[in-house]
Write a protein that holds these residues in place. Structure first.
Motif, PDB file in Angstrom:
ATOM      1  N   THR A 199       0.844  -1.192   0.000  1.00  0.00           N
ATOM      2  CA  THR A 199       0.000   0.000   0.000  1.00  0.00           C
ATOM      3  C   THR A 199       0.883   1.247   0.000  1.00  0.00           C
ATOM      4  O   THR A 199       2.023   1.211   0.467  1.00  0.00           O
ATOM      5  N   PRO A 200       0.349   2.361  -0.492  1.00  0.00           N
ATOM      6  CA  PRO A 200       1.116   3.610  -0.427  1.00  0.00           C
ATOM      7  C   PRO A 200       1.391   4.049   1.012  1.00  0.00           C
ATOM      8  O   PRO A 200       2.402   4.693   1.284  1.00  0.00           O
ATOM      9  N   GLU A 201       0.507   3.678   1.944  1.00  0.00           N
ATOM     10  CA  GLU A 201       0.709   4.033   3.352  1.00  0.00           C
ATOM     11  C   GLU A 201       1.962   3.359   3.907  1.00  0.00           C
ATOM     12  O   GLU A 201       2.699   3.949   4.699  1.00  0.00           O
ATOM     13  N   GLN A 202       2.205   2.104   3.495  1.00  0.00           N
ATOM     14  CA  GLN A 202       3.407   1.407   3.952  1.00  0.00           C
ATOM     15  C   GLN A 202       4.660   2.096   3.425  1.00  0.00           C
ATOM     16  O   GLN A 202       5.641   2.256   4.153  1.00  0.00           O
ATOM     17  N   GLN A 203       4.615   2.490   2.171  1.00  0.00           N
ATOM     18  CA  GLN A 203       5.763   3.174   1.595  1.00  0.00           C
ATOM     19  C   GLN A 203       5.994   4.514   2.274  1.00  0.00           C
ATOM     20  O   GLN A 203       7.127   4.882   2.565  1.00  0.00           O
ATOM     21  N   GLU A 204       4.930   5.221   2.588  1.00  0.00           N
ATOM     22  CA  GLU A 204       5.046   6.500   3.295  1.00  0.00           C
ATOM     23  C   GLU A 204       5.633   6.295   4.690  1.00  0.00           C
ATOM     24  O   GLU A 204       6.499   7.054   5.130  1.00  0.00           O
ATOM     25  N   ARG A 205       5.175   5.257   5.387  1.00  0.00           N
ATOM     26  CA  ARG A 205       5.734   4.927   6.711  1.00  0.00           C
ATOM     27  C   ARG A 205       7.216   4.615   6.610  1.00  0.00           C
ATOM     28  O   ARG A 205       8.023   5.048   7.433  1.00  0.00           O
ATOM     29  N   PHE A 206       7.579   3.846   5.584  1.00  0.00           N
ATOM     30  CA  PHE A 206       8.981   3.456   5.395  1.00  0.00           C
ATOM     31  C   PHE A 206       9.864   4.692   5.244  1.00  0.00           C
ATOM     32  O   PHE A 206      10.881   4.819   5.928  1.00  0.00           O
ATOM     33  N   TRP A 207       9.494   5.621   4.360  1.00  0.00           N
ATOM     34  CA  TRP A 207      10.341   6.792   4.127  1.00  0.00           C
ATOM     35  C   TRP A 207      10.333   7.736   5.315  1.00  0.00           C
ATOM     36  O   TRP A 207      11.341   8.375   5.616  1.00  0.00           O
ATOM     37  N   LYS A 208       9.212   7.809   6.024  1.00  0.00           N
ATOM     38  CA  LYS A 208       9.160   8.637   7.233  1.00  0.00           C
ATOM     39  C   LYS A 208      10.141   8.090   8.266  1.00  0.00           C
ATOM     40  O   LYS A 208      10.923   8.841   8.854  1.00  0.00           O
ATOM     41  N   MET A 209      10.116   6.787   8.468  1.00  0.00           N
ATOM     42  CA  MET A 209      11.018   6.177   9.450  1.00  0.00           C
ATOM     43  C   MET A 209      12.473   6.267   8.987  1.00  0.00           C
ATOM     44  O   MET A 209      13.371   6.532   9.796  1.00  0.00           O
ATOM     45  N   ALA A 210      12.721   6.058   7.709  1.00  0.00           N
ATOM     46  CA  ALA A 210      14.087   6.121   7.190  1.00  0.00           C
ATOM     47  C   ALA A 210      14.675   7.514   7.382  1.00  0.00           C
ATOM     48  O   ALA A 210      15.882   7.657   7.596  1.00  0.00           O
TER      49      ALA A 210
ATOM     50  N   ARG B 175      18.960   7.641  12.276  1.00  0.00           N
ATOM     51  CA  ARG B 175      20.314   8.123  11.984  1.00  0.00           C
ATOM     52  C   ARG B 175      21.184   6.934  11.575  1.00  0.00           C
ATOM     53  O   ARG B 175      21.145   5.872  12.182  1.00  0.00           O
ATOM     54  N   CYS B 176      21.982   7.148  10.549  1.00  0.00           N
ATOM     55  CA  CYS B 176      22.981   6.151  10.177  1.00  0.00           C
ATOM     56  C   CYS B 176      24.048   6.154  11.273  1.00  0.00           C
ATOM     57  O   CYS B 176      24.607   7.196  11.588  1.00  0.00           O
ATOM     58  N   VAL B 177      24.330   4.997  11.836  1.00  0.00           N
ATOM     59  CA  VAL B 177      25.216   4.946  13.003  1.00  0.00           C
ATOM     60  C   VAL B 177      26.697   5.064  12.653  1.00  0.00           C
ATOM     61  O   VAL B 177      27.524   5.211  13.543  1.00  0.00           O
ATOM     62  N   VAL B 178      27.049   5.038  11.374  1.00  0.00           N
ATOM     63  CA  VAL B 178      28.456   5.190  10.994  1.00  0.00           C
ATOM     64  C   VAL B 178      28.711   6.460  10.186  1.00  0.00           C
ATOM     65  O   VAL B 178      29.847   6.793   9.905  1.00  0.00           O
ATOM     66  N   CYS B 179      27.680   7.174   9.831  1.00  0.00           N
ATOM     67  CA  CYS B 179      27.829   8.373   8.993  1.00  0.00           C
ATOM     68  C   CYS B 179      27.887   9.629   9.848  1.00  0.00           C
ATOM     69  O   CYS B 179      27.552   9.615  11.018  1.00  0.00           O
ATOM     70  N   GLN B 180      28.266  10.713   9.212  1.00  0.00           N
ATOM     71  CA  GLN B 180      28.328  12.000   9.884  1.00  0.00           C
ATOM     72  C   GLN B 180      26.945  12.651   9.866  1.00  0.00           C
ATOM     73  O   GLN B 180      26.642  13.443   8.988  1.00  0.00           O
TER      74      GLN B 180
ATOM     75  N   ALA C 121      17.888   7.244   5.215  1.00  0.00           N
ATOM     76  CA  ALA C 121      17.372   7.480   3.865  1.00  0.00           C
ATOM     77  C   ALA C 121      18.421   8.114   2.962  1.00  0.00           C
ATOM     78  O   ALA C 121      18.430   7.887   1.755  1.00  0.00           O
ATOM     79  N   ASP C 122      19.327   8.917   3.533  1.00  0.00           N
ATOM     80  CA  ASP C 122      20.311   9.657   2.740  1.00  0.00           C
ATOM     81  C   ASP C 122      21.660   8.970   2.617  1.00  0.00           C
ATOM     82  O   ASP C 122      22.494   9.402   1.833  1.00  0.00           O
ATOM     83  N   SER C 123      21.891   7.939   3.386  1.00  0.00           N
ATOM     84  CA  SER C 123      23.211   7.334   3.460  1.00  0.00           C
ATOM     85  C   SER C 123      23.368   6.171   2.486  1.00  0.00           C
ATOM     86  O   SER C 123      22.457   5.369   2.285  1.00  0.00           O
ATOM     87  N   ASN C 124      24.564   6.075   1.904  1.00  0.00           N
ATOM     88  CA  ASN C 124      24.896   4.943   1.041  1.00  0.00           C
ATOM     89  C   ASN C 124      25.685   3.869   1.782  1.00  0.00           C
ATOM     90  O   ASN C 124      26.121   2.906   1.169  1.00  0.00           O
ATOM     91  N   ALA C 125      25.892   4.046   3.077  1.00  0.00           N
ATOM     92  CA  ALA C 125      26.665   3.074   3.853  1.00  0.00           C
ATOM     93  C   ALA C 125      25.937   1.733   3.898  1.00  0.00           C
ATOM     94  O   ALA C 125      24.708   1.660   3.861  1.00  0.00           O
TER      95      ALA C 125
ATOM     96  N   ASP D 249      21.278  -1.978   5.495  1.00  0.00           N
ATOM     97  CA  ASP D 249      20.773  -3.027   6.388  1.00  0.00           C
ATOM     98  C   ASP D 249      19.580  -2.525   7.199  1.00  0.00           C
ATOM     99  O   ASP D 249      18.586  -3.238   7.364  1.00  0.00           O
ATOM    100  N   VAL D 250      19.688  -1.302   7.714  1.00  0.00           N
ATOM    101  CA  VAL D 250      18.591  -0.734   8.505  1.00  0.00           C
ATOM    102  C   VAL D 250      17.355  -0.537   7.622  1.00  0.00           C
ATOM    103  O   VAL D 250      16.234  -0.844   8.032  1.00  0.00           O
ATOM    104  N   ARG D 251      17.550  -0.040   6.403  1.00  0.00           N
ATOM    105  CA  ARG D 251      16.414   0.111   5.482  1.00  0.00           C
ATOM    106  C   ARG D 251      15.756  -1.237   5.216  1.00  0.00           C
ATOM    107  O   ARG D 251      14.530  -1.344   5.198  1.00  0.00           O
ATOM    108  N   ASP D 252      16.574  -2.283   5.032  1.00  0.00           N
ATOM    109  CA  ASP D 252      16.032  -3.623   4.789  1.00  0.00           C
ATOM    110  C   ASP D 252      15.226  -4.115   5.989  1.00  0.00           C
ATOM    111  O   ASP D 252      14.145  -4.683   5.837  1.00  0.00           O
ATOM    112  N   VAL D 253      15.761  -3.903   7.197  1.00  0.00           N
ATOM    113  CA  VAL D 253      15.062  -4.341   8.413  1.00  0.00           C
ATOM    114  C   VAL D 253      13.733  -3.610   8.547  1.00  0.00           C
ATOM    115  O   VAL D 253      12.690  -4.221   8.824  1.00  0.00           O
ATOM    116  N   VAL D 254      13.767  -2.289   8.348  1.00  0.00           N
ATOM    117  CA  VAL D 254      12.539  -1.498   8.470  1.00  0.00           C
ATOM    118  C   VAL D 254      11.522  -1.965   7.438  1.00  0.00           C
ATOM    119  O   VAL D 254      10.343  -2.165   7.755  1.00  0.00           O
TER     120      VAL D 254
END
Length: 151
Positions: free
Chosen positions: A27-38, A42-47, A52-56, A61-66
């Motif tokens: 559903t579009p709601e799931q996708q909206e939730r995903f990007w809101k959470m992403a 915070r990326c734990v290794v990035c500055q 959502a913005d990190s290529n690390a 992995d966090v995006r996949d888990v979410v």
């Protein structure tokens, strides 16, 4: 060749995180939730970048888990709890207020108060250093009058 170099220097490329495992949501709601959470994680290794913005790799992995947890029907609280247990409160851009995070929440306020106190002291010192006496003595007035008359 120079034109190409000039173009590259004037218009630097902007890189965005590319999701390596794009999966369509039901559903579009799931996708909206995903990007809101992403964007709230915070990326734990990035500055100071969001997941959502990190290529690390860890951000992927966090995006996949979410994504997987959203597709399994988990609530936002369950997902956040899982990620905090795994990566600590640092993974949240707005960590909860508890003894371990007091420095994160109160640090900026304390630094601002110290800066204001220092500014107040500097202003008072400057005011004292540049203050003129309210009245001149009779002798001082005569010396000024003589200096003015001699010109």
């Amino acid at each position: 060749m120079r034109l190409l170099l000039l173009f590259v220097l004037l218009f630097p490329s902007i890189t965005y995180a590319i999701d390596q495992n794009p999966i369509e949501f039901e559903t579009p709601e799931q996708q909206e939730r995903f990007w809101k959470m992403a964007n709230e994680l915070r990326c734990v290794v990035c500055q100071n970048q969001s997941v959502a913005d990190s290529n690390a790799g860890i951000a992927q992995d966090v995006r996949d888990v979410v994504r997987d947890m959203i597709l399994k029907g988990k609530t936002d609280d369950e997902i956040y709890t899982f990620l905090v247990e795994r990566y600590s409160d640092y993974v949240l851009y707005n960590p909860p207020l508890k003894p371990k995070t007091f420095v994160l929440w109160l640090g900026p306020v304390i630094l601002l108060l110290i800066a204001l106190f220092g500014l107040l002291l500097a202003i008072r010192h400057h005011a004292k250093a540049t203050a003129q006496p309210e009245t001149l003595t009779e002798e001082e007035q005569q010396k000024i009058q003589q200096a003015l008359n001699n010109q």
